[in-house]
Design an enzyme around this catalytic site. Structure first.
Site, PDB file in Angstrom:
ATOM      1  N   HIS A 383       0.797  -1.230   0.000  1.00  0.00           N
ATOM      2  CA  HIS A 383       0.000   0.000   0.000  1.00  0.00           C
ATOM      3  C   HIS A 383       0.823   1.270   0.000  1.00  0.00           C
ATOM      4  O   HIS A 383       0.259   2.358  -0.011  1.00  0.00           O
ATOM      5  CB  HIS A 383      -0.895   0.051   1.240  1.00  0.00           C
ATOM      6  CG  HIS A 383      -2.102  -0.819   1.141  1.00  0.00           C
ATOM      7  ND1 HIS A 383      -3.268  -0.393   0.543  1.00  0.00           N
ATOM      8  CD2 HIS A 383      -2.322  -2.080   1.546  1.00  0.00           C
ATOM      9  CE1 HIS A 383      -4.162  -1.366   0.603  1.00  0.00           C
ATOM     10  NE2 HIS A 383      -3.612  -2.420   1.207  1.00  0.00           N
ATOM     11  N   LYS A 574      -9.499  13.869   3.831  1.00  0.00           N
ATOM     12  CA  LYS A 574      -8.648  12.685   3.908  1.00  0.00           C
ATOM     13  C   LYS A 574      -7.717  12.894   5.083  1.00  0.00           C
ATOM     14  O   LYS A 574      -7.716  13.957   5.698  1.00  0.00           O
ATOM     15  CB  LYS A 574      -7.859  12.487   2.609  1.00  0.00           C
ATOM     16  CG  LYS A 574      -7.185  13.773   2.113  1.00  0.00           C
ATOM     17  CD  LYS A 574      -6.485  13.576   0.772  1.00  0.00           C
ATOM     18  CE  LYS A 574      -7.408  13.534  -0.414  1.00  0.00           C
ATOM     19  NZ  LYS A 574      -7.347  12.307  -1.177  1.00  0.00           N
ATOM     20  N   ARG A 575      -6.910  11.880   5.423  1.00  0.00           N
ATOM     21  CA  ARG A 575      -5.923  12.083   6.463  1.00  0.00           C
ATOM     22  C   ARG A 575      -5.069  13.306   6.138  1.00  0.00           C
ATOM     23  O   ARG A 575      -4.816  13.587   4.968  1.00  0.00           O
ATOM     24  CB  ARG A 575      -5.035  10.838   6.616  1.00  0.00           C
ATOM     25  CG  ARG A 575      -5.735   9.655   7.245  1.00  0.00           C
ATOM     26  CD  ARG A 575      -6.196   9.953   8.653  1.00  0.00           C
ATOM     27  NE  ARG A 575      -5.075  10.037   9.558  1.00  0.00           N
ATOM     28  CZ  ARG A 575      -4.853   9.218  10.590  1.00  0.00           C
ATOM     29  NH1 ARG A 575      -5.721   8.259  10.864  1.00  0.00           N
ATOM     30  NH2 ARG A 575      -3.808   9.368  11.359  1.00  0.00           N
ATOM     31  N   LYS A 580      -0.244  14.602   0.910  1.00  0.00           N
ATOM     32  CA  LYS A 580      -1.593  14.830   0.380  1.00  0.00           C
ATOM     33  C   LYS A 580      -1.835  16.314   0.083  1.00  0.00           C
ATOM     34  O   LYS A 580      -2.836  16.688  -0.511  1.00  0.00           O
ATOM     35  CB  LYS A 580      -2.646  14.281   1.338  1.00  0.00           C
ATOM     36  CG  LYS A 580      -2.642  12.737   1.399  1.00  0.00           C
ATOM     37  CD  LYS A 580      -3.648  12.223   2.429  1.00  0.00           C
ATOM     38  CE  LYS A 580      -3.679  10.718   2.559  1.00  0.00           C
ATOM     39  NZ  LYS A 580      -4.532  10.047   1.550  1.00  0.00           N
ATOM     40  N   THR A 682      -8.910   6.123  -2.663  1.00  0.00           N
ATOM     41  CA  THR A 682     -10.250   5.607  -2.944  1.00  0.00           C
ATOM     42  C   THR A 682     -11.265   6.725  -2.760  1.00  0.00           C
ATOM     43  O   THR A 682     -12.356   6.675  -3.324  1.00  0.00           O
ATOM     44  CB  THR A 682     -10.611   4.438  -2.012  1.00  0.00           C
ATOM     45  OG1 THR A 682     -10.302   4.802  -0.658  1.00  0.00           O
ATOM     46  CG2 THR A 682      -9.862   3.176  -2.396  1.00  0.00           C
ATOM     47  N   LYS A 686     -14.884   7.731  -4.851  1.00  0.00           N
ATOM     48  CA  LYS A 686     -16.195   8.020  -4.252  1.00  0.00           C
ATOM     49  C   LYS A 686     -16.757   9.320  -4.828  1.00  0.00           C
ATOM     50  O   LYS A 686     -17.945   9.408  -5.165  1.00  0.00           O
ATOM     51  CB  LYS A 686     -16.073   8.144  -2.731  1.00  0.00           C
ATOM     52  CG  LYS A 686     -15.540   6.897  -2.029  1.00  0.00           C
ATOM     53  CD  LYS A 686     -15.155   7.225  -0.575  1.00  0.00           C
ATOM     54  CE  LYS A 686     -14.329   6.115   0.066  1.00  0.00           C
ATOM     55  NZ  LYS A 686     -13.666   6.544   1.321  1.00  0.00           N
TER      56      LYS A 686
HETATM   57  C1  PLP Z   1     -12.407   6.733   1.648  1.00  0.00           C
HETATM   58  C2  PLP Z   1     -11.944   7.158   2.968  1.00  0.00           C
HETATM   59  C3  PLP Z   1     -10.584   7.407   3.187  1.00  0.00           C
HETATM   60  C4  PLP Z   1      -9.548   7.329   2.085  1.00  0.00           C
HETATM   61  O1  PLP Z   1      -9.518   8.591   1.424  1.00  0.00           O
HETATM   62  P1  PLP Z   1      -8.336   8.992   0.439  1.00  0.00           P
HETATM   63  O2  PLP Z   1      -8.813  10.287  -0.124  1.00  0.00           O
HETATM   64  O3  PLP Z   1      -8.255   7.936  -0.598  1.00  0.00           O
HETATM   65  O4  PLP Z   1      -7.110   9.139   1.249  1.00  0.00           O
HETATM   66  C5  PLP Z   1     -10.186   7.811   4.434  1.00  0.00           C
HETATM   67  N1  PLP Z   1     -11.076   7.951   5.438  1.00  0.00           N
HETATM   68  C6  PLP Z   1     -12.387   7.743   5.253  1.00  0.00           C
HETATM   69  C7  PLP Z   1     -13.319   7.941   6.393  1.00  0.00           C
HETATM   70  C8  PLP Z   1     -12.868   7.330   4.019  1.00  0.00           C
HETATM   71  O5  PLP Z   1     -14.175   7.097   3.858  1.00  0.00           O
END
Ligand code: PLP
Length: 839
Positions: A383, A574-575, A580, A682, A686
């Site tokens: 990952h 996101k984190r 990022k 991911t 979404k």
């Molecule tokens: C989908 C998701 C992530 C991953 O998000 P990225 O933008 O791909 O880093 C992290 N936290 C939550 C709560 C998510 O639903």
């Protein structure tokens, strides 16, 4: 078996007696009175409450228990079918499962949301209230854990005999509070009221050893069985969470392990009067499943973390072998024919020596056979390429905690190095690169190399990431094991991320193209021609507006800020991590703020920038980035000259439930990582699925999203991974770059001199200094390209026909990013697993 019955038209799992006149209405789960009767029964007999005096939370528990009964009605036949007509079982080992709430997901997959909602209405409450009382199961940090949750649900939806194995943390990911914009971590307590979804399995328990010694064996042969005498033994107790798939096709079991002491209390100590000491062993044992490590990259060298990894891996492998041998009567030699074990990152990589130990020491399998069985059973998903996230464990710690495993690791290493030397010659650089033992800062075990050597397939999670895995971290191993690395681009479950999260959009799509896409996600492509239908575009815009109104309500309630639902909602969630690049977005906000003030007569369109995300507790820079977002927000939101053209919101405590509200209300999705650093993402999928347009770099799965939606329908900017590598090789000092951009130098000056932090003017001077002289993440180098693209996005937003056309095309062309596609690829290419036949 399925029938389109009620309003949402989703399948209710009909029973055979459906048409018989004798059948009572309350035997039909597509009817409200069925649920009314059962929810009341649960409330009275399991919660033990009088309906007259029940609290809202009691209704939640009663509803969840009533729904859970219906899962069990599928679970037992599904399990029976798997024993009756065996297919390969797939075990997904993951230290994290970021599940979120389960009530709506479960009721939705079974097709009962409308009936349950109607029943609750009749009982004086409502579905939304009840479902919002469920705490998020946040047994994960971010994308990696969310992927595991999507995959378990998807295996059930496709009928793959899947099991998830993980840890039942008493406390999941911390709750984030932001007093004055400074992150505070508060304990999370999802089990405070118990979980109505789980089944405790006190009979499913395994001994997990730590420490001790390895007895010299009777036979002199170094490859033979050994007897490990652990100094300490902890019990792993199973808790099963059934996860039901789409239309109830199959039910996967998520088995989470909880740690218990073998001797809950030392009576000897207790009787001597040492009442606290009597519980010390228990506390030490149970610490293993107390809390999730709150970092999305590894906390190196923490003993408790290694204990967690070995604890859940050993319990899972013992459980799997028991099912295989005792329940199914197979020989361990046949393991790879009936079982696949997927390691989600290196966290369960100790599975390699643990499976060897079980085979050689317990089942007395000769070493060479054991090695074939192990490699043919295991596969590993990588990952990350971030060096700080590649796990290593100090050899002395391993020797102390897992002495037998350390012996096995040395042997595996010796054989591998011998083989490579024979085949590739005495190439010192190659041998030290692929060795399981790193010599850098003291000797350590490289868990990535261990997982690689012990697996028959290693996969990356996007096309670009897989190429980089081959070229960088595993280039040596790729040379000696060509073809072992494969790509499996991530996917998301459309059930949760489109159908449930965005019912308005889902209804519109069904009206337009029918229901085929509910089962076959690539059938979404039938939506393509509707992009050119002005009436359809208007409906799409109206649904988005509705979702934005709902989000504006939440923002008003949480932070007291009023948002204009007609503004461009620009969302970065996101984190929080330097790679990022939330900083890049904040710099753009500052530049836009300056532009609005210096050119107030320009035809500005309102824009709202929304941020959310947690920083690892120990990651000071990430916490400072949160503080900066909040400081910038405070200044901009209260400046009357901005006149509402720009607002900044940082929402507390990002989690799955918040994502489900934010994503359907997003116009612009921020996916702006430094190219080469985001393995897949991911979140990007979404958003695209829900019709947000993406501003992004050519990183992770963004590259494949561009290929699918078309380059005219996505806003790609900035350096490529190759250009980033090239630029880094020239040095990280960015003074020239900054000087060349007036917008950037002004924005950095303001931040550095305390314009946004008058209470502490030098708060960000170090941060700006780093950007100026050591910009590893290329924030400044990509700034002008980003800003230019943001200006372009602002102009595109003015042309509503173009915007909504692109939005429809994004939704229509995201079908490939379904987790169904991803799991089919794993099943065909790695596991060789076929669906269970339930009839
Ligand atoms: C989908 C998701 C992530 C991953 O998000 P990225 O933008 O791909 O880093 C992290 N936290 C939550 C709560 C998510 O639903």
């Amino acid at each position: 078996m399925t029938e389109q019955t009620h309003e949402t038209g989703l399948a209710s799992e009909g029973t055979h007696a459906e048409d018989t006149p004798h059948r009572r209405a309350t035997d039909d789960p597509s009817r409200a009175d069925y649920w009314r009767e059962r929810i009341l029964a649960k409330l009275v007999y399991q919660v033990g409450k009088d309906p007259e005096h029940a609290e809202p939370h009691d209704w939640y528990v009663a509803t969840a228990l009533a729904v859970r009964d219906r899962i069990v009605d599928h679970w037992i036949p599904a399990t029976r079918a798997t024993y009756a007509k065996p297919v390969k079982r797939v075990y997904y080992l993951s230290l994290e499962f970021l599940i979120g709430r389960q009530l709506r997901d479960t009721a939705y997959n079974l097709g009962y949301v409308d009936a349950v909602a109607a029943a609750l209405e009749g009982l004086g409450t409502d579905f939304e209230t009840v479902r919002n009382l469920e705490p998020d199961a946040a047994l994960g940090n971010g994308g990696l854990g969310r992927l595991a949750a999507c995959f378990i649900e998807t295996m059930a939806s496709l009928g793959i005999a899947g099991y998830g194995y993980g840890i039942r943390y008493d406390h999941g990911l911390f709750r984030q509070a932001l007093p004055d914009g400074m992150q505070r971590e508060l304990p999370e307590d999802w089990l405070a009221y118990g979980s109505p979804w789980e089944f405790r399995r006190p009979e499913a328990r395994y001994d997990i050893g730590f420490g001790g010694s390895v007895a010299a064996s009777h036979d002199a042969h170094h490859l033979g069985a050994r007897e490990w005498k652990p100094a300490e033994t902890v019990l792993a107790i199973a808790y099963d969470n059934p996860v039901v798939g789409w239309r109830g096709r199959y039910v996967s079991t998520l088995r989470l392990w909880s740690a218990r002491s073998k001797d809950p209390i030392s009576l000897e100590d207790f009787n001597r009067g040492d009442h606290v000491g009597a519980l010390a062993d228990r506390a030490k044992a149970e610490a293993i499943s107390k809390v999730l490590y709150p970092s999305d990259s590894t906390d190196a060298g923490q003993e408790l973390r290694l204990r967690q990894e070995y604890f859940f891996t050993s319990a899972s492998l013992q459980d799997m072998i028991r099912r295989h041998t005792v329940n199914e009567g197979y020989s361990v030699y046949d393991l790879p024919d009936h079982v696949s074990v997927q390691l989600n990152d290196t966290h369960p990589a100790i599975a390699v020596p643990e499976l060897m130990r079980l085979l050689v020491d317990v089942y007395e399998v000769p070493w060479a056979d054991a090695w074939d069985i192990t490699r043919n059973t295991l596969s590993y998903t990588n990952h990350t390429l971030l060096p700080e996230a590649l796990e290593t464990w100090p050899v002395p710690l391993m020797e102390r905690l897992l002495p037998r495993h350390m012996q096995i690791i040395y042997l595996i290493n010796a054989f591998e190095l011998d083989r490579v030397r024979d085949e590739f010659g005495d190439d010192g650089a190659l041998l030290s690169e692929i060795s399981l033992i790193g010599e850098d800062h003291g000797r350590s075990v490289r868990m990535g190399n261990l997982a690689f050597i012990g697996s028959h397939r290693i996969n990356g999670v996007s096309a670009l990431h897989t190429d980089l895995v081959r070229e960088t971290v595993f280039s040596g191993l790729n040379k000696v094991h060509p073809g072992r690395i494969v790509n499996k681009t991530n996917g998301i479950t459309f059930r949760r991320w489109l159908f449930q999260a965005n019912p308005g959009l889902t209804s519109l799509i069904r009206e337009a193209i029918g229901d085929a896409f509910l089962d076959d996600h690539e059938a979404l492509s039938a939506l393509t021609p509707f992009a050119d239908d002005p009436a359809f575009r208007e409906k799409i815009a109206a649904v988005r507006r509705q979702n934005k109104v709902a989000l504006a309500g939440l923002v008003k309630q949480r932070v007291g800020l009023t948002l204009d639902p007609d503004a461009l909602f620009d969302v970065h969630i996101k984190r929080i991590h330097e790679y990022k690049r939330q900083l890049l977005n904040i710099l753009d906000a500052v530049a836009l703020y300056d532009a609005i003030r210096s050119n107030p007569m320009h035809d500005w369109r309102p824009r709202v920038k929304i941020f959310a995300g947690k920083a690892a507790a120990s990651y000071a820079t990430a916490k400072l980035i949160i503080k900066l977002s909040c400081d910038v927000a405070k200044m901009i939101n209260s400046d009357p000259t901005v006149r509402g053209f720009l607002k900044i919101v940082f929402l507390e405590n990002y989690n799955v439930s918040l994502a489900e509200t934010l994503i359907p209300a997003t116009d612009l999705s921020e996916q702006i990582s430094t190219a080469g650093m985001e393995a897949s993402g991911t979140g990007n999928m979404k958003f695209g699925l829900n019709g947000a347009l993406t501003i992004g770099t050519l990183d992770g799965a963004n590259v494949e999203m561009r290929d699918h939606v078309g380059e005219d329908n996505i806003y790609i900017f900035g350096m490529t991974a190759e250009q980033v590598a090239e630029r880094r090789s020239q040095g990280l000092d960015m003074q020239e770059t900054i000087h060349a951009s007036r917008h950037l130098s002004e924005a950095l000056d303001q931040i550095a001199t305390g314009v946004f932090s008058p209470d502490q003017p030098d708060r960000y001077s170090e941060l700006v200094n780093t950007l100026t002289h050591h910009d590893y993440f290329m924030v400044t180098a990509d700034f002008e390209a980003y800003r230019a693209m943001q200006v372009h996005v602002g102009n595109e937003w003015k042309d509503k026909d173009t915007w909504w056309r692109k939005s429809v095309l994004n939704t229509a062309r995201m079908g490939w990013f379904s987790a169904d596609r991803a799991i089919r690829e794993y099943a065909d290419g790695i596991w060789h697993a076929k669906p269970v036949d339930r009839d």
